[in-house]
Each structure stands twice: as structure tokens, then as C-alpha cells.
Design an enzyme around this catalytic site. Structure first.
Site, PDB file in Angstrom:
ATOM      1  N   ASP A  25       0.884  -1.167   0.000  1.00  0.00           N
ATOM      2  CA  ASP A  25       0.000   0.000   0.000  1.00  0.00           C
ATOM      3  C   ASP A  25       0.923   1.218   0.000  1.00  0.00           C
ATOM      4  O   ASP A  25       1.497   1.562   1.032  1.00  0.00           O
ATOM      5  CB  ASP A  25      -0.890  -0.056   1.259  1.00  0.00           C
ATOM      6  N   LYS A  88       3.025  11.076  -3.561  1.00  0.00           N
ATOM      7  CA  LYS A  88       1.972  10.389  -4.323  1.00  0.00           C
ATOM      8  C   LYS A  88       1.053  11.404  -5.029  1.00  0.00           C
ATOM      9  O   LYS A  88       0.484  11.110  -6.073  1.00  0.00           O
ATOM     10  CB  LYS A  88       1.162   9.519  -3.360  1.00  0.00           C
ATOM     11  N   GLU A 187      -7.269   0.447  -4.739  1.00  0.00           N
ATOM     12  CA  GLU A 187      -7.343   0.341  -3.274  1.00  0.00           C
ATOM     13  C   GLU A 187      -8.681  -0.226  -2.792  1.00  0.00           C
ATOM     14  O   GLU A 187      -8.698  -1.120  -1.936  1.00  0.00           O
ATOM     15  CB  GLU A 187      -7.048   1.710  -2.637  1.00  0.00           C
ATOM     16  N   ASP A 211     -13.371   5.821   2.052  1.00  0.00           N
ATOM     17  CA  ASP A 211     -11.968   5.941   2.487  1.00  0.00           C
ATOM     18  C   ASP A 211     -11.675   7.382   2.919  1.00  0.00           C
ATOM     19  O   ASP A 211     -11.558   8.280   2.083  1.00  0.00           O
ATOM     20  CB  ASP A 211     -11.060   5.520   1.313  1.00  0.00           C
TER      21      ASP A 211
END
Ligand code: AMP
Length: 620
Positions: A25, A88, A187, A211
Site C-alpha cells: 500500500d 503520491k 485500493e 476511504d
């Protein structure tokens, strides 16, 4: 491919031995690595500290030593310019796309021709791919130390809203870290697998994955059918998370206790820390009390609810949009899974469960669920879960040659077949009428190391300045593995296509060797690529400067003309050099010098138009 075991140390193909494929992850704030231990997914801890999360932070010192994780995070307040976080958010993006991110403490630079982002640390320039690779290398090393095995293969997760470029950049980062990235997994798909959804291939389900992390929020609606997940819709907010809740608690205290607005950096950091503690404490139904600069600040659970409510409501707008886009009704959703640290907030759990009229799944640790799911996906790919549907995938990446002999991947290796992917390109020369499209298969950065599958020419592009035509190149692989490549100039609808039937002519050994080569040469390949890209940028700037001089001949002052001319001379000179960072700093310098001139000319043109000289003239 599963039958061929690769010995990466020797660069040979071995007898098959049991191998571990890790699940990673790669998060904005924290990253984790997990693996399957006798059928159970486990997060791999740090050997000494026993911590699981690796902060996605990188620090590079004067001697180019690299620190990753907790050690790098400690440098954040000491040397913010050389400490990189949230990389990211930059991965696979162009400079324009990140223009609104203004809170970063490090320096971003752009290449105009490609729009690519570089991060400047002292005199060196780094690609977001290189920096992400440093985090991945760290995770790889952690796994190798704990498992006492060489780790080569990995599955890496990405948000479901990641586009093609962002996914390819993640793959490249993996390659650079010495990893063979078998699959990029969404994800929410990983979260579903962690909850055991999707492991029974007869199962059909609709799953909503909510999320909410420290800085971002997203919701995805997935359909699971025949063991395959489809993302039906996804919505979110890249600037909404637990950090905003902490900030709102601070504002609440400011008002309640009349705290001074002008506080020092140290006070601000302490307040932020207190606010987070207060949030976690009040969420556990306890009254939080502490002292700040002589004032007792407090927070109870009902105050916390009042603070959280507007943020929750913002997430609900995205949830409603996602349900609408999926063309489903709330009742159709079978499972609600929670991911991200902020979903520990009881208020959010309660409200979600009311909205969906269902209990929400919270049995797994919200910070670990994605990595655990990635490990399960890795195990399926390793062939250890025999019940799982095996689907046809592309054995090697497919792409075209771009300027400087670079390979631009359009369909990544291991993509599910049938598939159709398109990407837009443009011309590099003024008035260019023809565009040669050469198609390659392989994993290396330069086409000369890959296998050529064919080529054709898109003819009769109407003459336009370089960069103006919009040419869409579409790769389509049908269920029989036949590749069709179509090129279309969008403005004029000029179309040309080719069919390639002999894609699978490589043996498994040849393909395995190609992978070995791509990983062994990743470092050199990517630096050659970087050098070609910066040289392309130099050529682009020279053409642009010459054009600019010609177009604005009468408006430019003598001094401005000589500045631009000296830039052209400098760029011509540096063109032959092989020092990537040296070229980049000349490019930066020229950009800086010419930016003001470009602004003045733009202002002049606008003023000219406003005074009626430009636009009004055409009406006469
Ligand atoms: P993530 O980005 O998924 O690691 O989530 C981090 C966010 O979760 C931060 O804003 C934390 O303050 C928040 N968080 C962690 N634990 C809790 C908790 N027990 N209650 C509320 N928020 C929490």
C-alpha cells in the site's frame, strides 16, 4: 508466466521454487508492506521498532544519503526543503495539474515540453517516480530482512481514480526499486479482498468503499461478478481529511477561549498536536482537557460531533454523486467497507450506517486493510488460491516510439484482455504532415531494447504549428489477443489503422529474460530516459524562443532580444552535454529570465486589445 522462476541475482531462469509476492500500500501519508503467511495476510513490521506504518517521507542529505520513513519524518521540521512528503500527489501528474497544491515546503520545477514535474533538492533534480521508488525500496528491504528471502514480485495499490499516467508511474517506481510489479490494484478492490469479498467466484455483490484518511477522501462503488471487480463509479475530495478536522478543532478553541490569532510556529505545531489528541480522546467518549499557554482547553464528544458534521456532510455529497453515477439505488449496495484512519470516528460510522440502513464493516484495522488486500491479491497471482478465476493478461507492455527513441507504454503488462486504451500525442515540427507510428512490445525504456511489432504512417495531417494537432492513438486487444492500433487526428478526423496478429510469438523464456533485463537496467534506463526528455525540452525551448522572437520583433526591446538570444546560445551549447542536472539548471535559468519578458508581452497584447487596437480592428 507463472511457471517460469526467475533468479534475479544470477539473471537466469531457474527451476520453480515457492516464492513470496508482497502486497504494497503506497500511501500519501503512510505506506505498508504485507504478505501471506500460511493463508493469513500479515503486515510486515520493522524488525527493531516493531512498527507497521512507514511514513511516506524521504530525506536526502548533502552527501546524497537517503532516509525513508520515521527517520525522514523527524527531519521535516529541521530541514523542510530537503524532506519530501506527499509525493503520491505528484506521481504521474503534469505541473499544471498540481498548480493548486501550494502547501508543499519543497521546490517543484517543470519541463514545459512534457509538463513533467521535477523536485529540486539542493543542486539535484528528482522525479516523483525516483522518490516513490525510494519508499518502495525501503519496503522491499524491510520485507527481505524480516522474511529472510529475496523479494522481487509485488502488487501495488493505487486509488481507483488514478489515471493511466499515474498507474504507469507507479509501475515505473516499482521497477526502479527492483520490483517486478505484477499488478496495479485499486485500493477499494484490495479493501474488499481483505474483507473476504471476491474470494468466492460465484459471489455477486455491490460494495461501497468509504476511504477517509488524514488528507484525502474518496468513495468507490464496485460491482463484483465472477471473481472480477469493476469500479462503477468513484468520487472524492483530495483536500478533505482528518487534518481538516484537527484544524476545525483549533478554530473552535480559538473562538471559545479567545486565543490570539498570531501564534508562533512552535505554538501552532503544539495546538495541532493537542487538537488531534482531543479528537481521539473525545471520540473514545472521554472529556479531553489540557493546558495551552496558561489556558485549559477542552473537548467533549458532543462538541466533536458539531465539528465533524460539516466534513461528514461534504463526504456525503461525494457518496450521493457516486451512487448516482453507478446508476444504482442505495438499497442495491450490499456492503459498506471503511478505510483510512478517520473512519475510526464513531460519529461517522453511526451516520453512514443510518444513511445506508446497514451496519458498516469495521472489523479490520482501517489503516491496514488495503495492504492486507494487496497481499491476498498477490497470493492469488502466485497461483496459491486455485479456486480463483485465471484471466487472460498481456504478457508484456505494448506501446509506441516517441521522440528520442523512447518507449511510451499504452497497455501495461498484465492488463486484462480484452482491453482498449488510448493516449493523445502531437507533432514536434511545424507543418508536419505525416506521423510515423512504430509499435513495440517490451519493458525497457528505449525502443531499441524492445521488440518491434510493426509500423504505419498517419498521412495528410493538415499543416499546423508543432504541438497543435491532437492525435489519439488507440490500442485495442480483442479476446483472441489480436492487437489493432488506430491513429486519429481529432481536429480533421484523419484516421489510419493497422492490425497485428503475431503478438504472442515470444516464448516464456524470452519474456522472462525481458523482465530480468528491464529490472536489472531500470536505473540506467530511467536516467537515459531523463536525459532524452531534458534534451527534448531544450529543443522545444529553442524552437519556441526563435518563434517568439520572430512574432514579437517590433514589441521586444533590444535588451529583451539579447536576453532571449543568449538563452538560445546557452541552450545550443548545453544540448550536447550528458549532465542531466546541469542541463536542467540552464533550462530553469532560461525559464526564469524569459518568464518576465513573456508576461510583459502578454500584458501588452491584452492592453492593446482593450484599447481597441487588437480585437476591434477586426470589426471594422
Ligand atoms: P490515514 O491517512 O488513513 O493514516 O489516517 C490518518 C488520520 O486518521 C489522521 O487525521 C488521524 O488523526 C486520524 N485518526 C487516527 N486515529 C483516530 C481515532 N482513534 N479517532 C479519530 N481519528 C483518528
Amino acid at each position: 508466466m507463472g511457471k517460469v522462476a526467475i533468479n534475479f541475482k544470477e539473471g537466469t531462469i531457474d527451476q520453480a521454487e515457492e516464492e513470496i509476492i508482497v502486497g504494497i500500500d503506497l500511501g500519501t501519508t503512510n505506506s505498508l508492506v504485507a504478505y501471506m503467511d500460511s493463508g493469513i495476510a500479515r503486515i510486515i513490521p520493522d524488525q527493531v521498532e516493531n512498527t507497521l506504518l512507514v511514513p511516506s517521507v524521504i530525506f536526502i542529505d548533502e552527501e546524497n544519503n537517503i532516509l525513508v520513513g520515521d527517520a525522514a519524518k523527524k527531519q521535516l521540521s529541521i530541514q523542510p526543503n530537503s524532506t519530501i512528503y506527499s509525493v503520491k500527489r505528484l506521481l504521474g501528474k503534469s505541473f499544471q495539474e498540481v498548480a493548486n497544491i501550494n502547501s508543499l515546503t519543497y521546490q517543484l520545477k517543470t519541463e514545459e515540453s512534457s509538463g513533467a514535474i521535477k523536485i529540486k533538492i539542493r543542486e539535484k533534480y528528482y522525479d516523483p517516480i525516483e522518490l516513490s521508488a525510494m519508499i518502495l525500496s525501503y519496503l522491499k528491504k524491510r520485507a527481505e530482512q524480516v522474511l529472510q528471502k529475496k523479494i522481487i514480485k509485488a502488487v501495488i495499490t493505487v486509488p481507483s481514480y488514478f489515471n493511466d499516467h499515474q498507474r504507469q508511474a507507479t509501475r515505473d517506481a516499482g521497477k526502479l526499486a527492483g520490483l517486478d510489479v505484477l499488478r496495479i490494484v485499486n485500493e477499494p478492490t484490495a479493501a474488499s479482498l481483505a474483507y473476504g469479498i471476491g474470494l468466492n467466484k460465484q459471489e455477486s455483490k455491490i460494495v461501497a468503499v468509504y476511504d477517509l484518511g488524514g488528507g484525502t477522501f474518496d468513495i468507490s462503488i464496485l460491482r463484483l461478478e465472477d471473481g472480477v471487480f469493476d469500479v462503477l463509479s468513484t468520487h472524492g475530495d483530495t483536500a478533505l481529511g482528518g487534518d481538516d478536522i484537527d484544524q476545525a478543532i483549533i478554530s473552535h478553541w480559538m473562538q471559545k477561549y479567545n486565543l490570539p490569532k498570531e501564534t508562533s510556529q512552535i505554538d501552532r505545531n503544539r495546538l495541532r498536536q493537542l487538537a488531534e489528541e482531543a479528537k481521539i480522546c473525545a471520540n473514545g467518549n472521554a472529556l479531553f482537557q489540557n493546558e495551552f499557554n496558561g489556558v485549559i482547553v477542552s473537548l467533549d464528544s458532543s462538541e466533536l460531533e458539531t465539528v465533524v458534521l460539516p466534513f461528514f456532510e461534504r463526504t456525503m455529497i461525494s457518496c450521493k454523486n457516486a451512487i448516482k453515477d453507478s446508476k444504482l439505488k442505495i438499497e442495491d449496495i450490499d456492503e459498506i467497507l471503511l478505510v483510512g484512519g478517520s473512519t475510526r470516528l464513531e460519529f461517522i460510522r453511526k451516520q453512514l450506517s443510518q444513511f445506508f440502513s446497514k451496519s458498516v464493516n469495521t472489523s479490520l484495522h482501517p489503516d491496514h486493510v488495503v495492504a492486507l488486500g494487496a497481499a491476498i491479491q498477490a497470493d492469488i497471482l502466485a497461483g496459491n488460491n486455485k479456486d480463483f478465476l485465471l484471466i487472460d493478461v498481456t504478457p508484456l507492455s505494448l506501446g509506441i516510439e516517441t521522440i528520442g527513441g523512447l518507449m511510451d507504454t499504452i497497455i501495461a503488462r498484465n492488463s486484462k484482455v480484452p482491453i482498449s486504451q488510448a493516449r493523445s500525442y502531437t507533432t514536434s515540427i511545424d507543418g508536419q504532415k505525416n506521423l510515423k507510428i512504430a509499435i513495440y512490445q517490451g519493458e525497457r525504456e528505449l525502443v531499441q531494447h524492445n521488440f518491434k511489432l510493426g509500423e504505419f504512417t498517419l498521412k495528410n495531417i493538415p499543416p499546423m504549428p508543432a504541438g497543435l494537432p491532437k492525435i489519439e492513438i488507440q490500442f485495442l486487444i480483442d479476446p483472441d489477443g489480436i492487437l489493432k492500433v488506430k491513429a486519429k487526428e481529432i481536429r480533421t478526423n484523419t484516421v489510419q489503422e493497422i492490425e497485428i496478429k503475431s503478438m504472442q510469438k515470444l516464448s516464456e523464456e524470452q519474456m522472462a529474460m525481458m523482465l530480468i533485463d528491464s529490472i536489472k537496467n531500470a536505473q540506467t534506463d530511467l536516467s537515459v530516459r531523463g536525459l532524452i526528455e531534458i534534451k527534448n525540452e531544450v529543443n522545444y525551448l529553442i524552437t519556441n524562443y526563435n518563434r517568439f522572437l520572430k512574432q514579437n520583433e517590433t514589441i521586444l526591446t533590444q535588451e529583451e532580444k539579447s536576453t532571449i538570444n543568449s538563452c538560445i546560445v546557452d541552450l545550443q551549447k548545453v544540448k550536447e552535454s550528458d549532465d542531466k542536472d546541469g542541463i536542467q539548471s540552464i533550462v530553469d535559468h532560461c525559464n526564469q529570465l524569459t518568464e518576465q519578458i513573456a508576461h510583459r508581452i502578454m500584458d501588452y497584447s491584452i492592453q492593446d486589445a482593450l484599447q481597441g487596437k487588437g480585437i476591434a480592428d477586426t470589426n471594422e
